[in-house]
Design a protein around this motif. Structure first.
Motif, PDB file in Angstrom:
ATOM      1  N   TRP A 168      34.605  42.731  -2.601  1.00 46.82           N
ATOM      2  CA  TRP A 168      34.807  42.366  -1.357  1.00 46.82           C
ATOM      3  C   TRP A 168      34.418  40.797  -1.216  1.00 46.82           C
ATOM      4  O   TRP A 168      35.418  40.324  -0.390  1.00 46.82           O
ATOM      5  CB  TRP A 168      33.200  42.629  -0.095  1.00 46.82           C
ATOM      6  N   ARG A 220      39.844  34.834   8.716  1.00 47.78           N
ATOM      7  CA  ARG A 220      40.937  36.380   7.725  1.00 47.78           C
ATOM      8  C   ARG A 220      40.338  36.981   9.275  1.00 47.78           C
ATOM      9  O   ARG A 220      42.516  37.465   9.211  1.00 47.78           O
ATOM     10  CB  ARG A 220      41.222  36.643   6.897  1.00 47.78           C
ATOM     11  N   ARG A 248      41.044  35.119  -0.170  1.00 42.34           N
ATOM     12  CA  ARG A 248      42.144  35.177   0.714  1.00 42.34           C
ATOM     13  C   ARG A 248      41.614  34.262   1.942  1.00 42.34           C
ATOM     14  O   ARG A 248      42.543  33.802   2.524  1.00 42.34           O
ATOM     15  CB  ARG A 248      41.977  36.553   1.933  1.00 42.34           C
ATOM     16  N   PHE A 249      40.379  33.389   1.405  1.00 44.58           N
ATOM     17  CA  PHE A 249      39.979  32.600   2.570  1.00 44.58           C
ATOM     18  C   PHE A 249      41.406  31.756   2.443  1.00 44.58           C
ATOM     19  O   PHE A 249      41.439  30.795   3.680  1.00 44.58           O
ATOM     20  CB  PHE A 249      38.814  32.300   2.166  1.00 44.58           C
ATOM     21  N   ALA A 255      34.484  34.711   6.192  1.00 46.46           N
ATOM     22  CA  ALA A 255      34.389  36.112   6.024  1.00 46.46           C
ATOM     23  C   ALA A 255      35.646  36.083   7.613  1.00 46.46           C
ATOM     24  O   ALA A 255      36.503  37.622   7.479  1.00 46.46           O
ATOM     25  CB  ALA A 255      33.128  36.918   6.309  1.00 46.46           C
ATOM     26  N   GLN A 259      37.940  39.181  -2.715  1.00 44.33           N
ATOM     27  CA  GLN A 259      38.891  39.690  -1.926  1.00 44.33           C
ATOM     28  C   GLN A 259      38.696  38.429  -0.711  1.00 44.33           C
ATOM     29  O   GLN A 259      39.916  37.913  -0.607  1.00 44.33           O
ATOM     30  CB  GLN A 259      38.764  40.829  -1.636  1.00 44.33           C
ATOM     31  N   THR A 260      37.337  38.444   0.274  1.00 42.40           N
ATOM     32  CA  THR A 260      37.236  37.369   1.291  1.00 42.40           C
ATOM     33  C   THR A 260      37.545  35.458   0.122  1.00 42.40           C
ATOM     34  O   THR A 260      37.834  35.245   1.215  1.00 42.40           O
ATOM     35  CB  THR A 260      35.632  37.249   1.489  1.00 42.40           C
TER      36      THR A 260
END
Lengths: 214, 458
Positions: free
Chosen positions: B45, B221, B52-53, B218, B48-49
């Motif tokens: 997690w 996204r 993807r930030f 967090a 990914q965070t």
């Protein structure tokens, strides 16, 4: 005989030239498309023309149309039309002007060299040579009509062979009957169709065809 | 020069709004759902965070710029409307709406990238098979919805971005408070709620700052997704409109499929008529001559028999050719991959082949789709050999359970068009009959790339 050939398929064209030359005929010209056909016919004025219905550029019926046009300008031009399919409409168009010196055969028939040559000679002499397929299609069309439906099966067969251009002797042979019976059948046919008894084989066929295309 | 194919492709609704069966055709790939994200392990997690930030932050930041620009555009459109009252606006309206459409299209791509899906809408004037000028009009529901989006995006996009900026700003302020304390010796940082003037307060500030940073990472996204989903909803047509468009499109492709079928029937008939049928007649003619020669000129017979046999072989050859054109036997025997291998081996230009066989033997697609794919590649390779002047070519082929994807490239001189008798129009129709897509990129000077996708399966 001086013969003009209009056929786009080289194999067949060469084959026909070979066959006709080997039989002592002169092939005065060959044409492989519809556009050149009419000028060639008018220029060479052959004793008989062998014409494929379907020719370039459109591959539809330009052969037939050129023939119809040529026969308007030269009414006695004998033409033997070849086709891979029998199309009733083609036969009707072909016969619409005059039935003398006209032939319409399936291409398949050229394999029977003897019969083909006979048919060609018949057409060149102003007679007719109709493919049995053509006749049967024309007969089918007429089957519902009164005069033809009054014919017996045997009389139909005789009429069909007459339309192909056969003489009485041949018809008798082909149907395995006596020539006198053939004469009788023909008499009946013309009686039923209300036609005067003809004197020559040729005129007889004309009468039949005139009736068929009516 | 990019071919017109874009107009063929870009015109249907977003994947979401259309039923299950069309979703695959529309090429929609769904972003992972919240439930799926929850199943992730904590470290996944986090990764990914973090990963993807940047794109999410970029997306949200741009929202402020584009949102404000959008409001400006809306104002411009409003002025043009007002001008319509005095007449001159009617001249400017199509041009302005075209700008609006282009603006919306840019955002469709942005939203599509973020959601990993395709966002499309059917504009009436861009429908395939439509004749006449391609002029956007307010009568088009898609254009009206674009207008609605423009306003909403202007307001919501800017607000979201400002909100995101404030979280990030807070994180920065709290984190940097100790630095200010040390560097500016006691100068109060007025933005945060606490005067950081001691080490314990510094630790607390950093702690709060880290908390803000985590929330910012967090939430970014989430904010981006909220905006993107809203935009997608506003940027795609309602299901009814999209389906109506789809029906019109299918009508066009069906008509083209019928044309292709018609042309195919004629070709087969012509081939039979000119090939096998004529050949057999010629054989029969020779046999007739042989029969006559047997009696009169027996010495010529052997030669004539040879000729007849040669003709029979030619007729067979033409039949074989025809059958290959209807459904290549190699396809039936070996499948598409081997058939394509055989094709490339025969190609006049050295051709590499790229077929994914990591999953073992490729699944067999329906015969018609395989045949279409085969002919596409065959036609492409023929074109390359005949017209491209290429020194090498590449055939890329992927066979999946739902589609056959093809890419054929060459390093030739390019400039291929649909009208130059290159058979590309016929190819496109053949593909369209399967509801597939054809794209041709062939700038003058090359290289040429042909991309074809043929959907198959249910």
């Amino acid at each position: 005989m001086r013969i003009l050939i209009a056929e786009d398929n080289a194999l067949l064209r060469e084959g026909l030239v070979l066959l006709l030359n080997s039989e002592g005929h002169e092939v005065c010209a060959t044409v492989d498309n519809g556009d050149d056909l009419l000028p060639a016919l008018l220029e060479h004025r052959p004793d008989v023309a062998v014409v494929d219905v379907r020719l370039p550029p459109t591959f539809r019926d330009e052969g037939l149309r050129a023939v119809v046009e040529a026969r308007k300008q030269m009414p006695n031009l004998p033409v033997l039309v070849l086709s891979q399919y029998v199309e009733r409409a083609y036969a009707t168009e072909l016969l619409a002007q005059s039935a003398s010196g006209v032939g319409y055969l399936l291409k398949d028939r050229v394999g029977r060299a003897e019969e083909f040559l006979h048919a060609l000679e018949r057409v060149a002499d102003g007679g007719t040579a109709m493919d049995p397929e053509v006749i049967s299609q024309l007969m089918v069309r007429r089957a519902g009509d009164d005069p033809l439906s009054s014919l017996t099966q045997r009389e139909r067969e005789v009429l069909a062979l007459m339309a192909e251009g056969r003489n009485n002797g041949t018809i008798a042979e082909m149907l395995f009957i006596a020539e006198s019976s053939v004469n009788k059948h023909i008499g009946n046919i013309f009686a039923k169709l209300n036609m005067p008894t003809p004197d020559s084989g040729h005129r007889r066929v004309l009468a039949v065809l005139t009736y068929l295309r009516a | 020069m990019v071919q017109k194919s874009a107009t063929h492709r870009c015109i249907w609704g977003g994947g979401r709004v259309i039923g299950m069966t069309t979703r695959r055709v529309l090429g929609a790939v769904r972003a992972p759902s919240v439930a799926e994200l929850r199943r992730l392990q904590p470290e996944q997690w986090v990764r990914q965070t973090v990963v993807r930030f940047p794109p999410a932050a970029g997306y949200v930041l741009l929202c402020l710029v584009t949102g404000l620009a959008g409001l400006l555009l809306f104002y411009l459109i409003a002025v043009v409307f007002a001008l319509c009252l005095v007449g001159t606006g009617f001249l400017l309206l199509p041009r302005t709406l075209r700008v609006l459409r282009r603006y919306a299209e840019v955002h469709r791509r942005r939203v599509g990238r973020l959601l990993e899906t395709e966002v499309r809408t059917p504009y009436r004037d861009l429908e395939p098979g439509r004749t006449g000028p391609r002029k956007p009009s307010l009568r088009d529901p898609a254009i009206r919805k674009d207008l609605l989006w423009l306003v909403t995006h202007g307001v919501v996009g800017s607000a979201l971005c400002i909100f995101a900026l404030s979280i990030c700003g807070n994180a920065f302020n709290w984190l940097s408070a100790p630095v200010w304390w040390k560097l500016a010796s006691g100068e109060r940082n007025s933005i945060i709620l606490m005067n950081v003037d001691s080490w314990p307060k510094s630790f607390l500030a950093v702690f709060i700052g880290v908390g803000y940073a985590v929330v910012a990472m967090a939430a970014m996204r989430g904010l981006a997704l909220v905006h993107a989903r809203m935009s997608r909803w506003l940027l795609t047509a309602r299901p009814r409109v999209a389906l109506a468009q789809r029906v019109r499109e299918l009508s066009v492709t069906r008509a083209e499929a019928l044309d292709a079928h018609d042309a195919e029937l004629r070709r087969i008939e012509r081939d039979l008529h000119d090939g096998a049928q004529a050949g057999i007649v010629a054989v029969s003619l020779r046999l007739g001559m042989i029969k006559r020669a047997l009696g009169q000129r027996p010495e010529q017979v052997p030669e004539m028999v040879d000729a007849a046999q040669h003709l029979a072989e030619q007729a067979l050859e033409s039949l074989r050719h025809l059958v290959r054109g209807i459904y290549p036997p190699v396809l039936a025997d070996r499948g598409l991959t081997d058939a394509v291998r055989a094709l490339t081996a025969l190609c006049g230009v050295p051709t590499r082949i790229d077929i994914d066989e990591s999953t073992g033997a490729a699944p067999r697609a329906p015969a018609a789709a395989e045949a279409a794919a085969y002919f596409v590649i065959s036609e492409a390779l023929t074109n390359i050999t005949k017209h491209s002047g290429a020194r090498s070519a590449l055939v890329w082929l992927r066979i999946a359970s739902d589609a056959i994807s093809i890419r054929v490239e060459d390093d030739g001189k390019g400039g291929a068009t649909e009208g130059s008798g290159s058979g590309i129009l016929g190819l496109r129709r053949r593909v369209a009959a399967f509801d597939g897509t054809t794209e041709l990129f062939s700038p003058p000077g090359g290289p040429t790339v042909l991309k074809v996708e043929i959907p198959c399966g249910s």
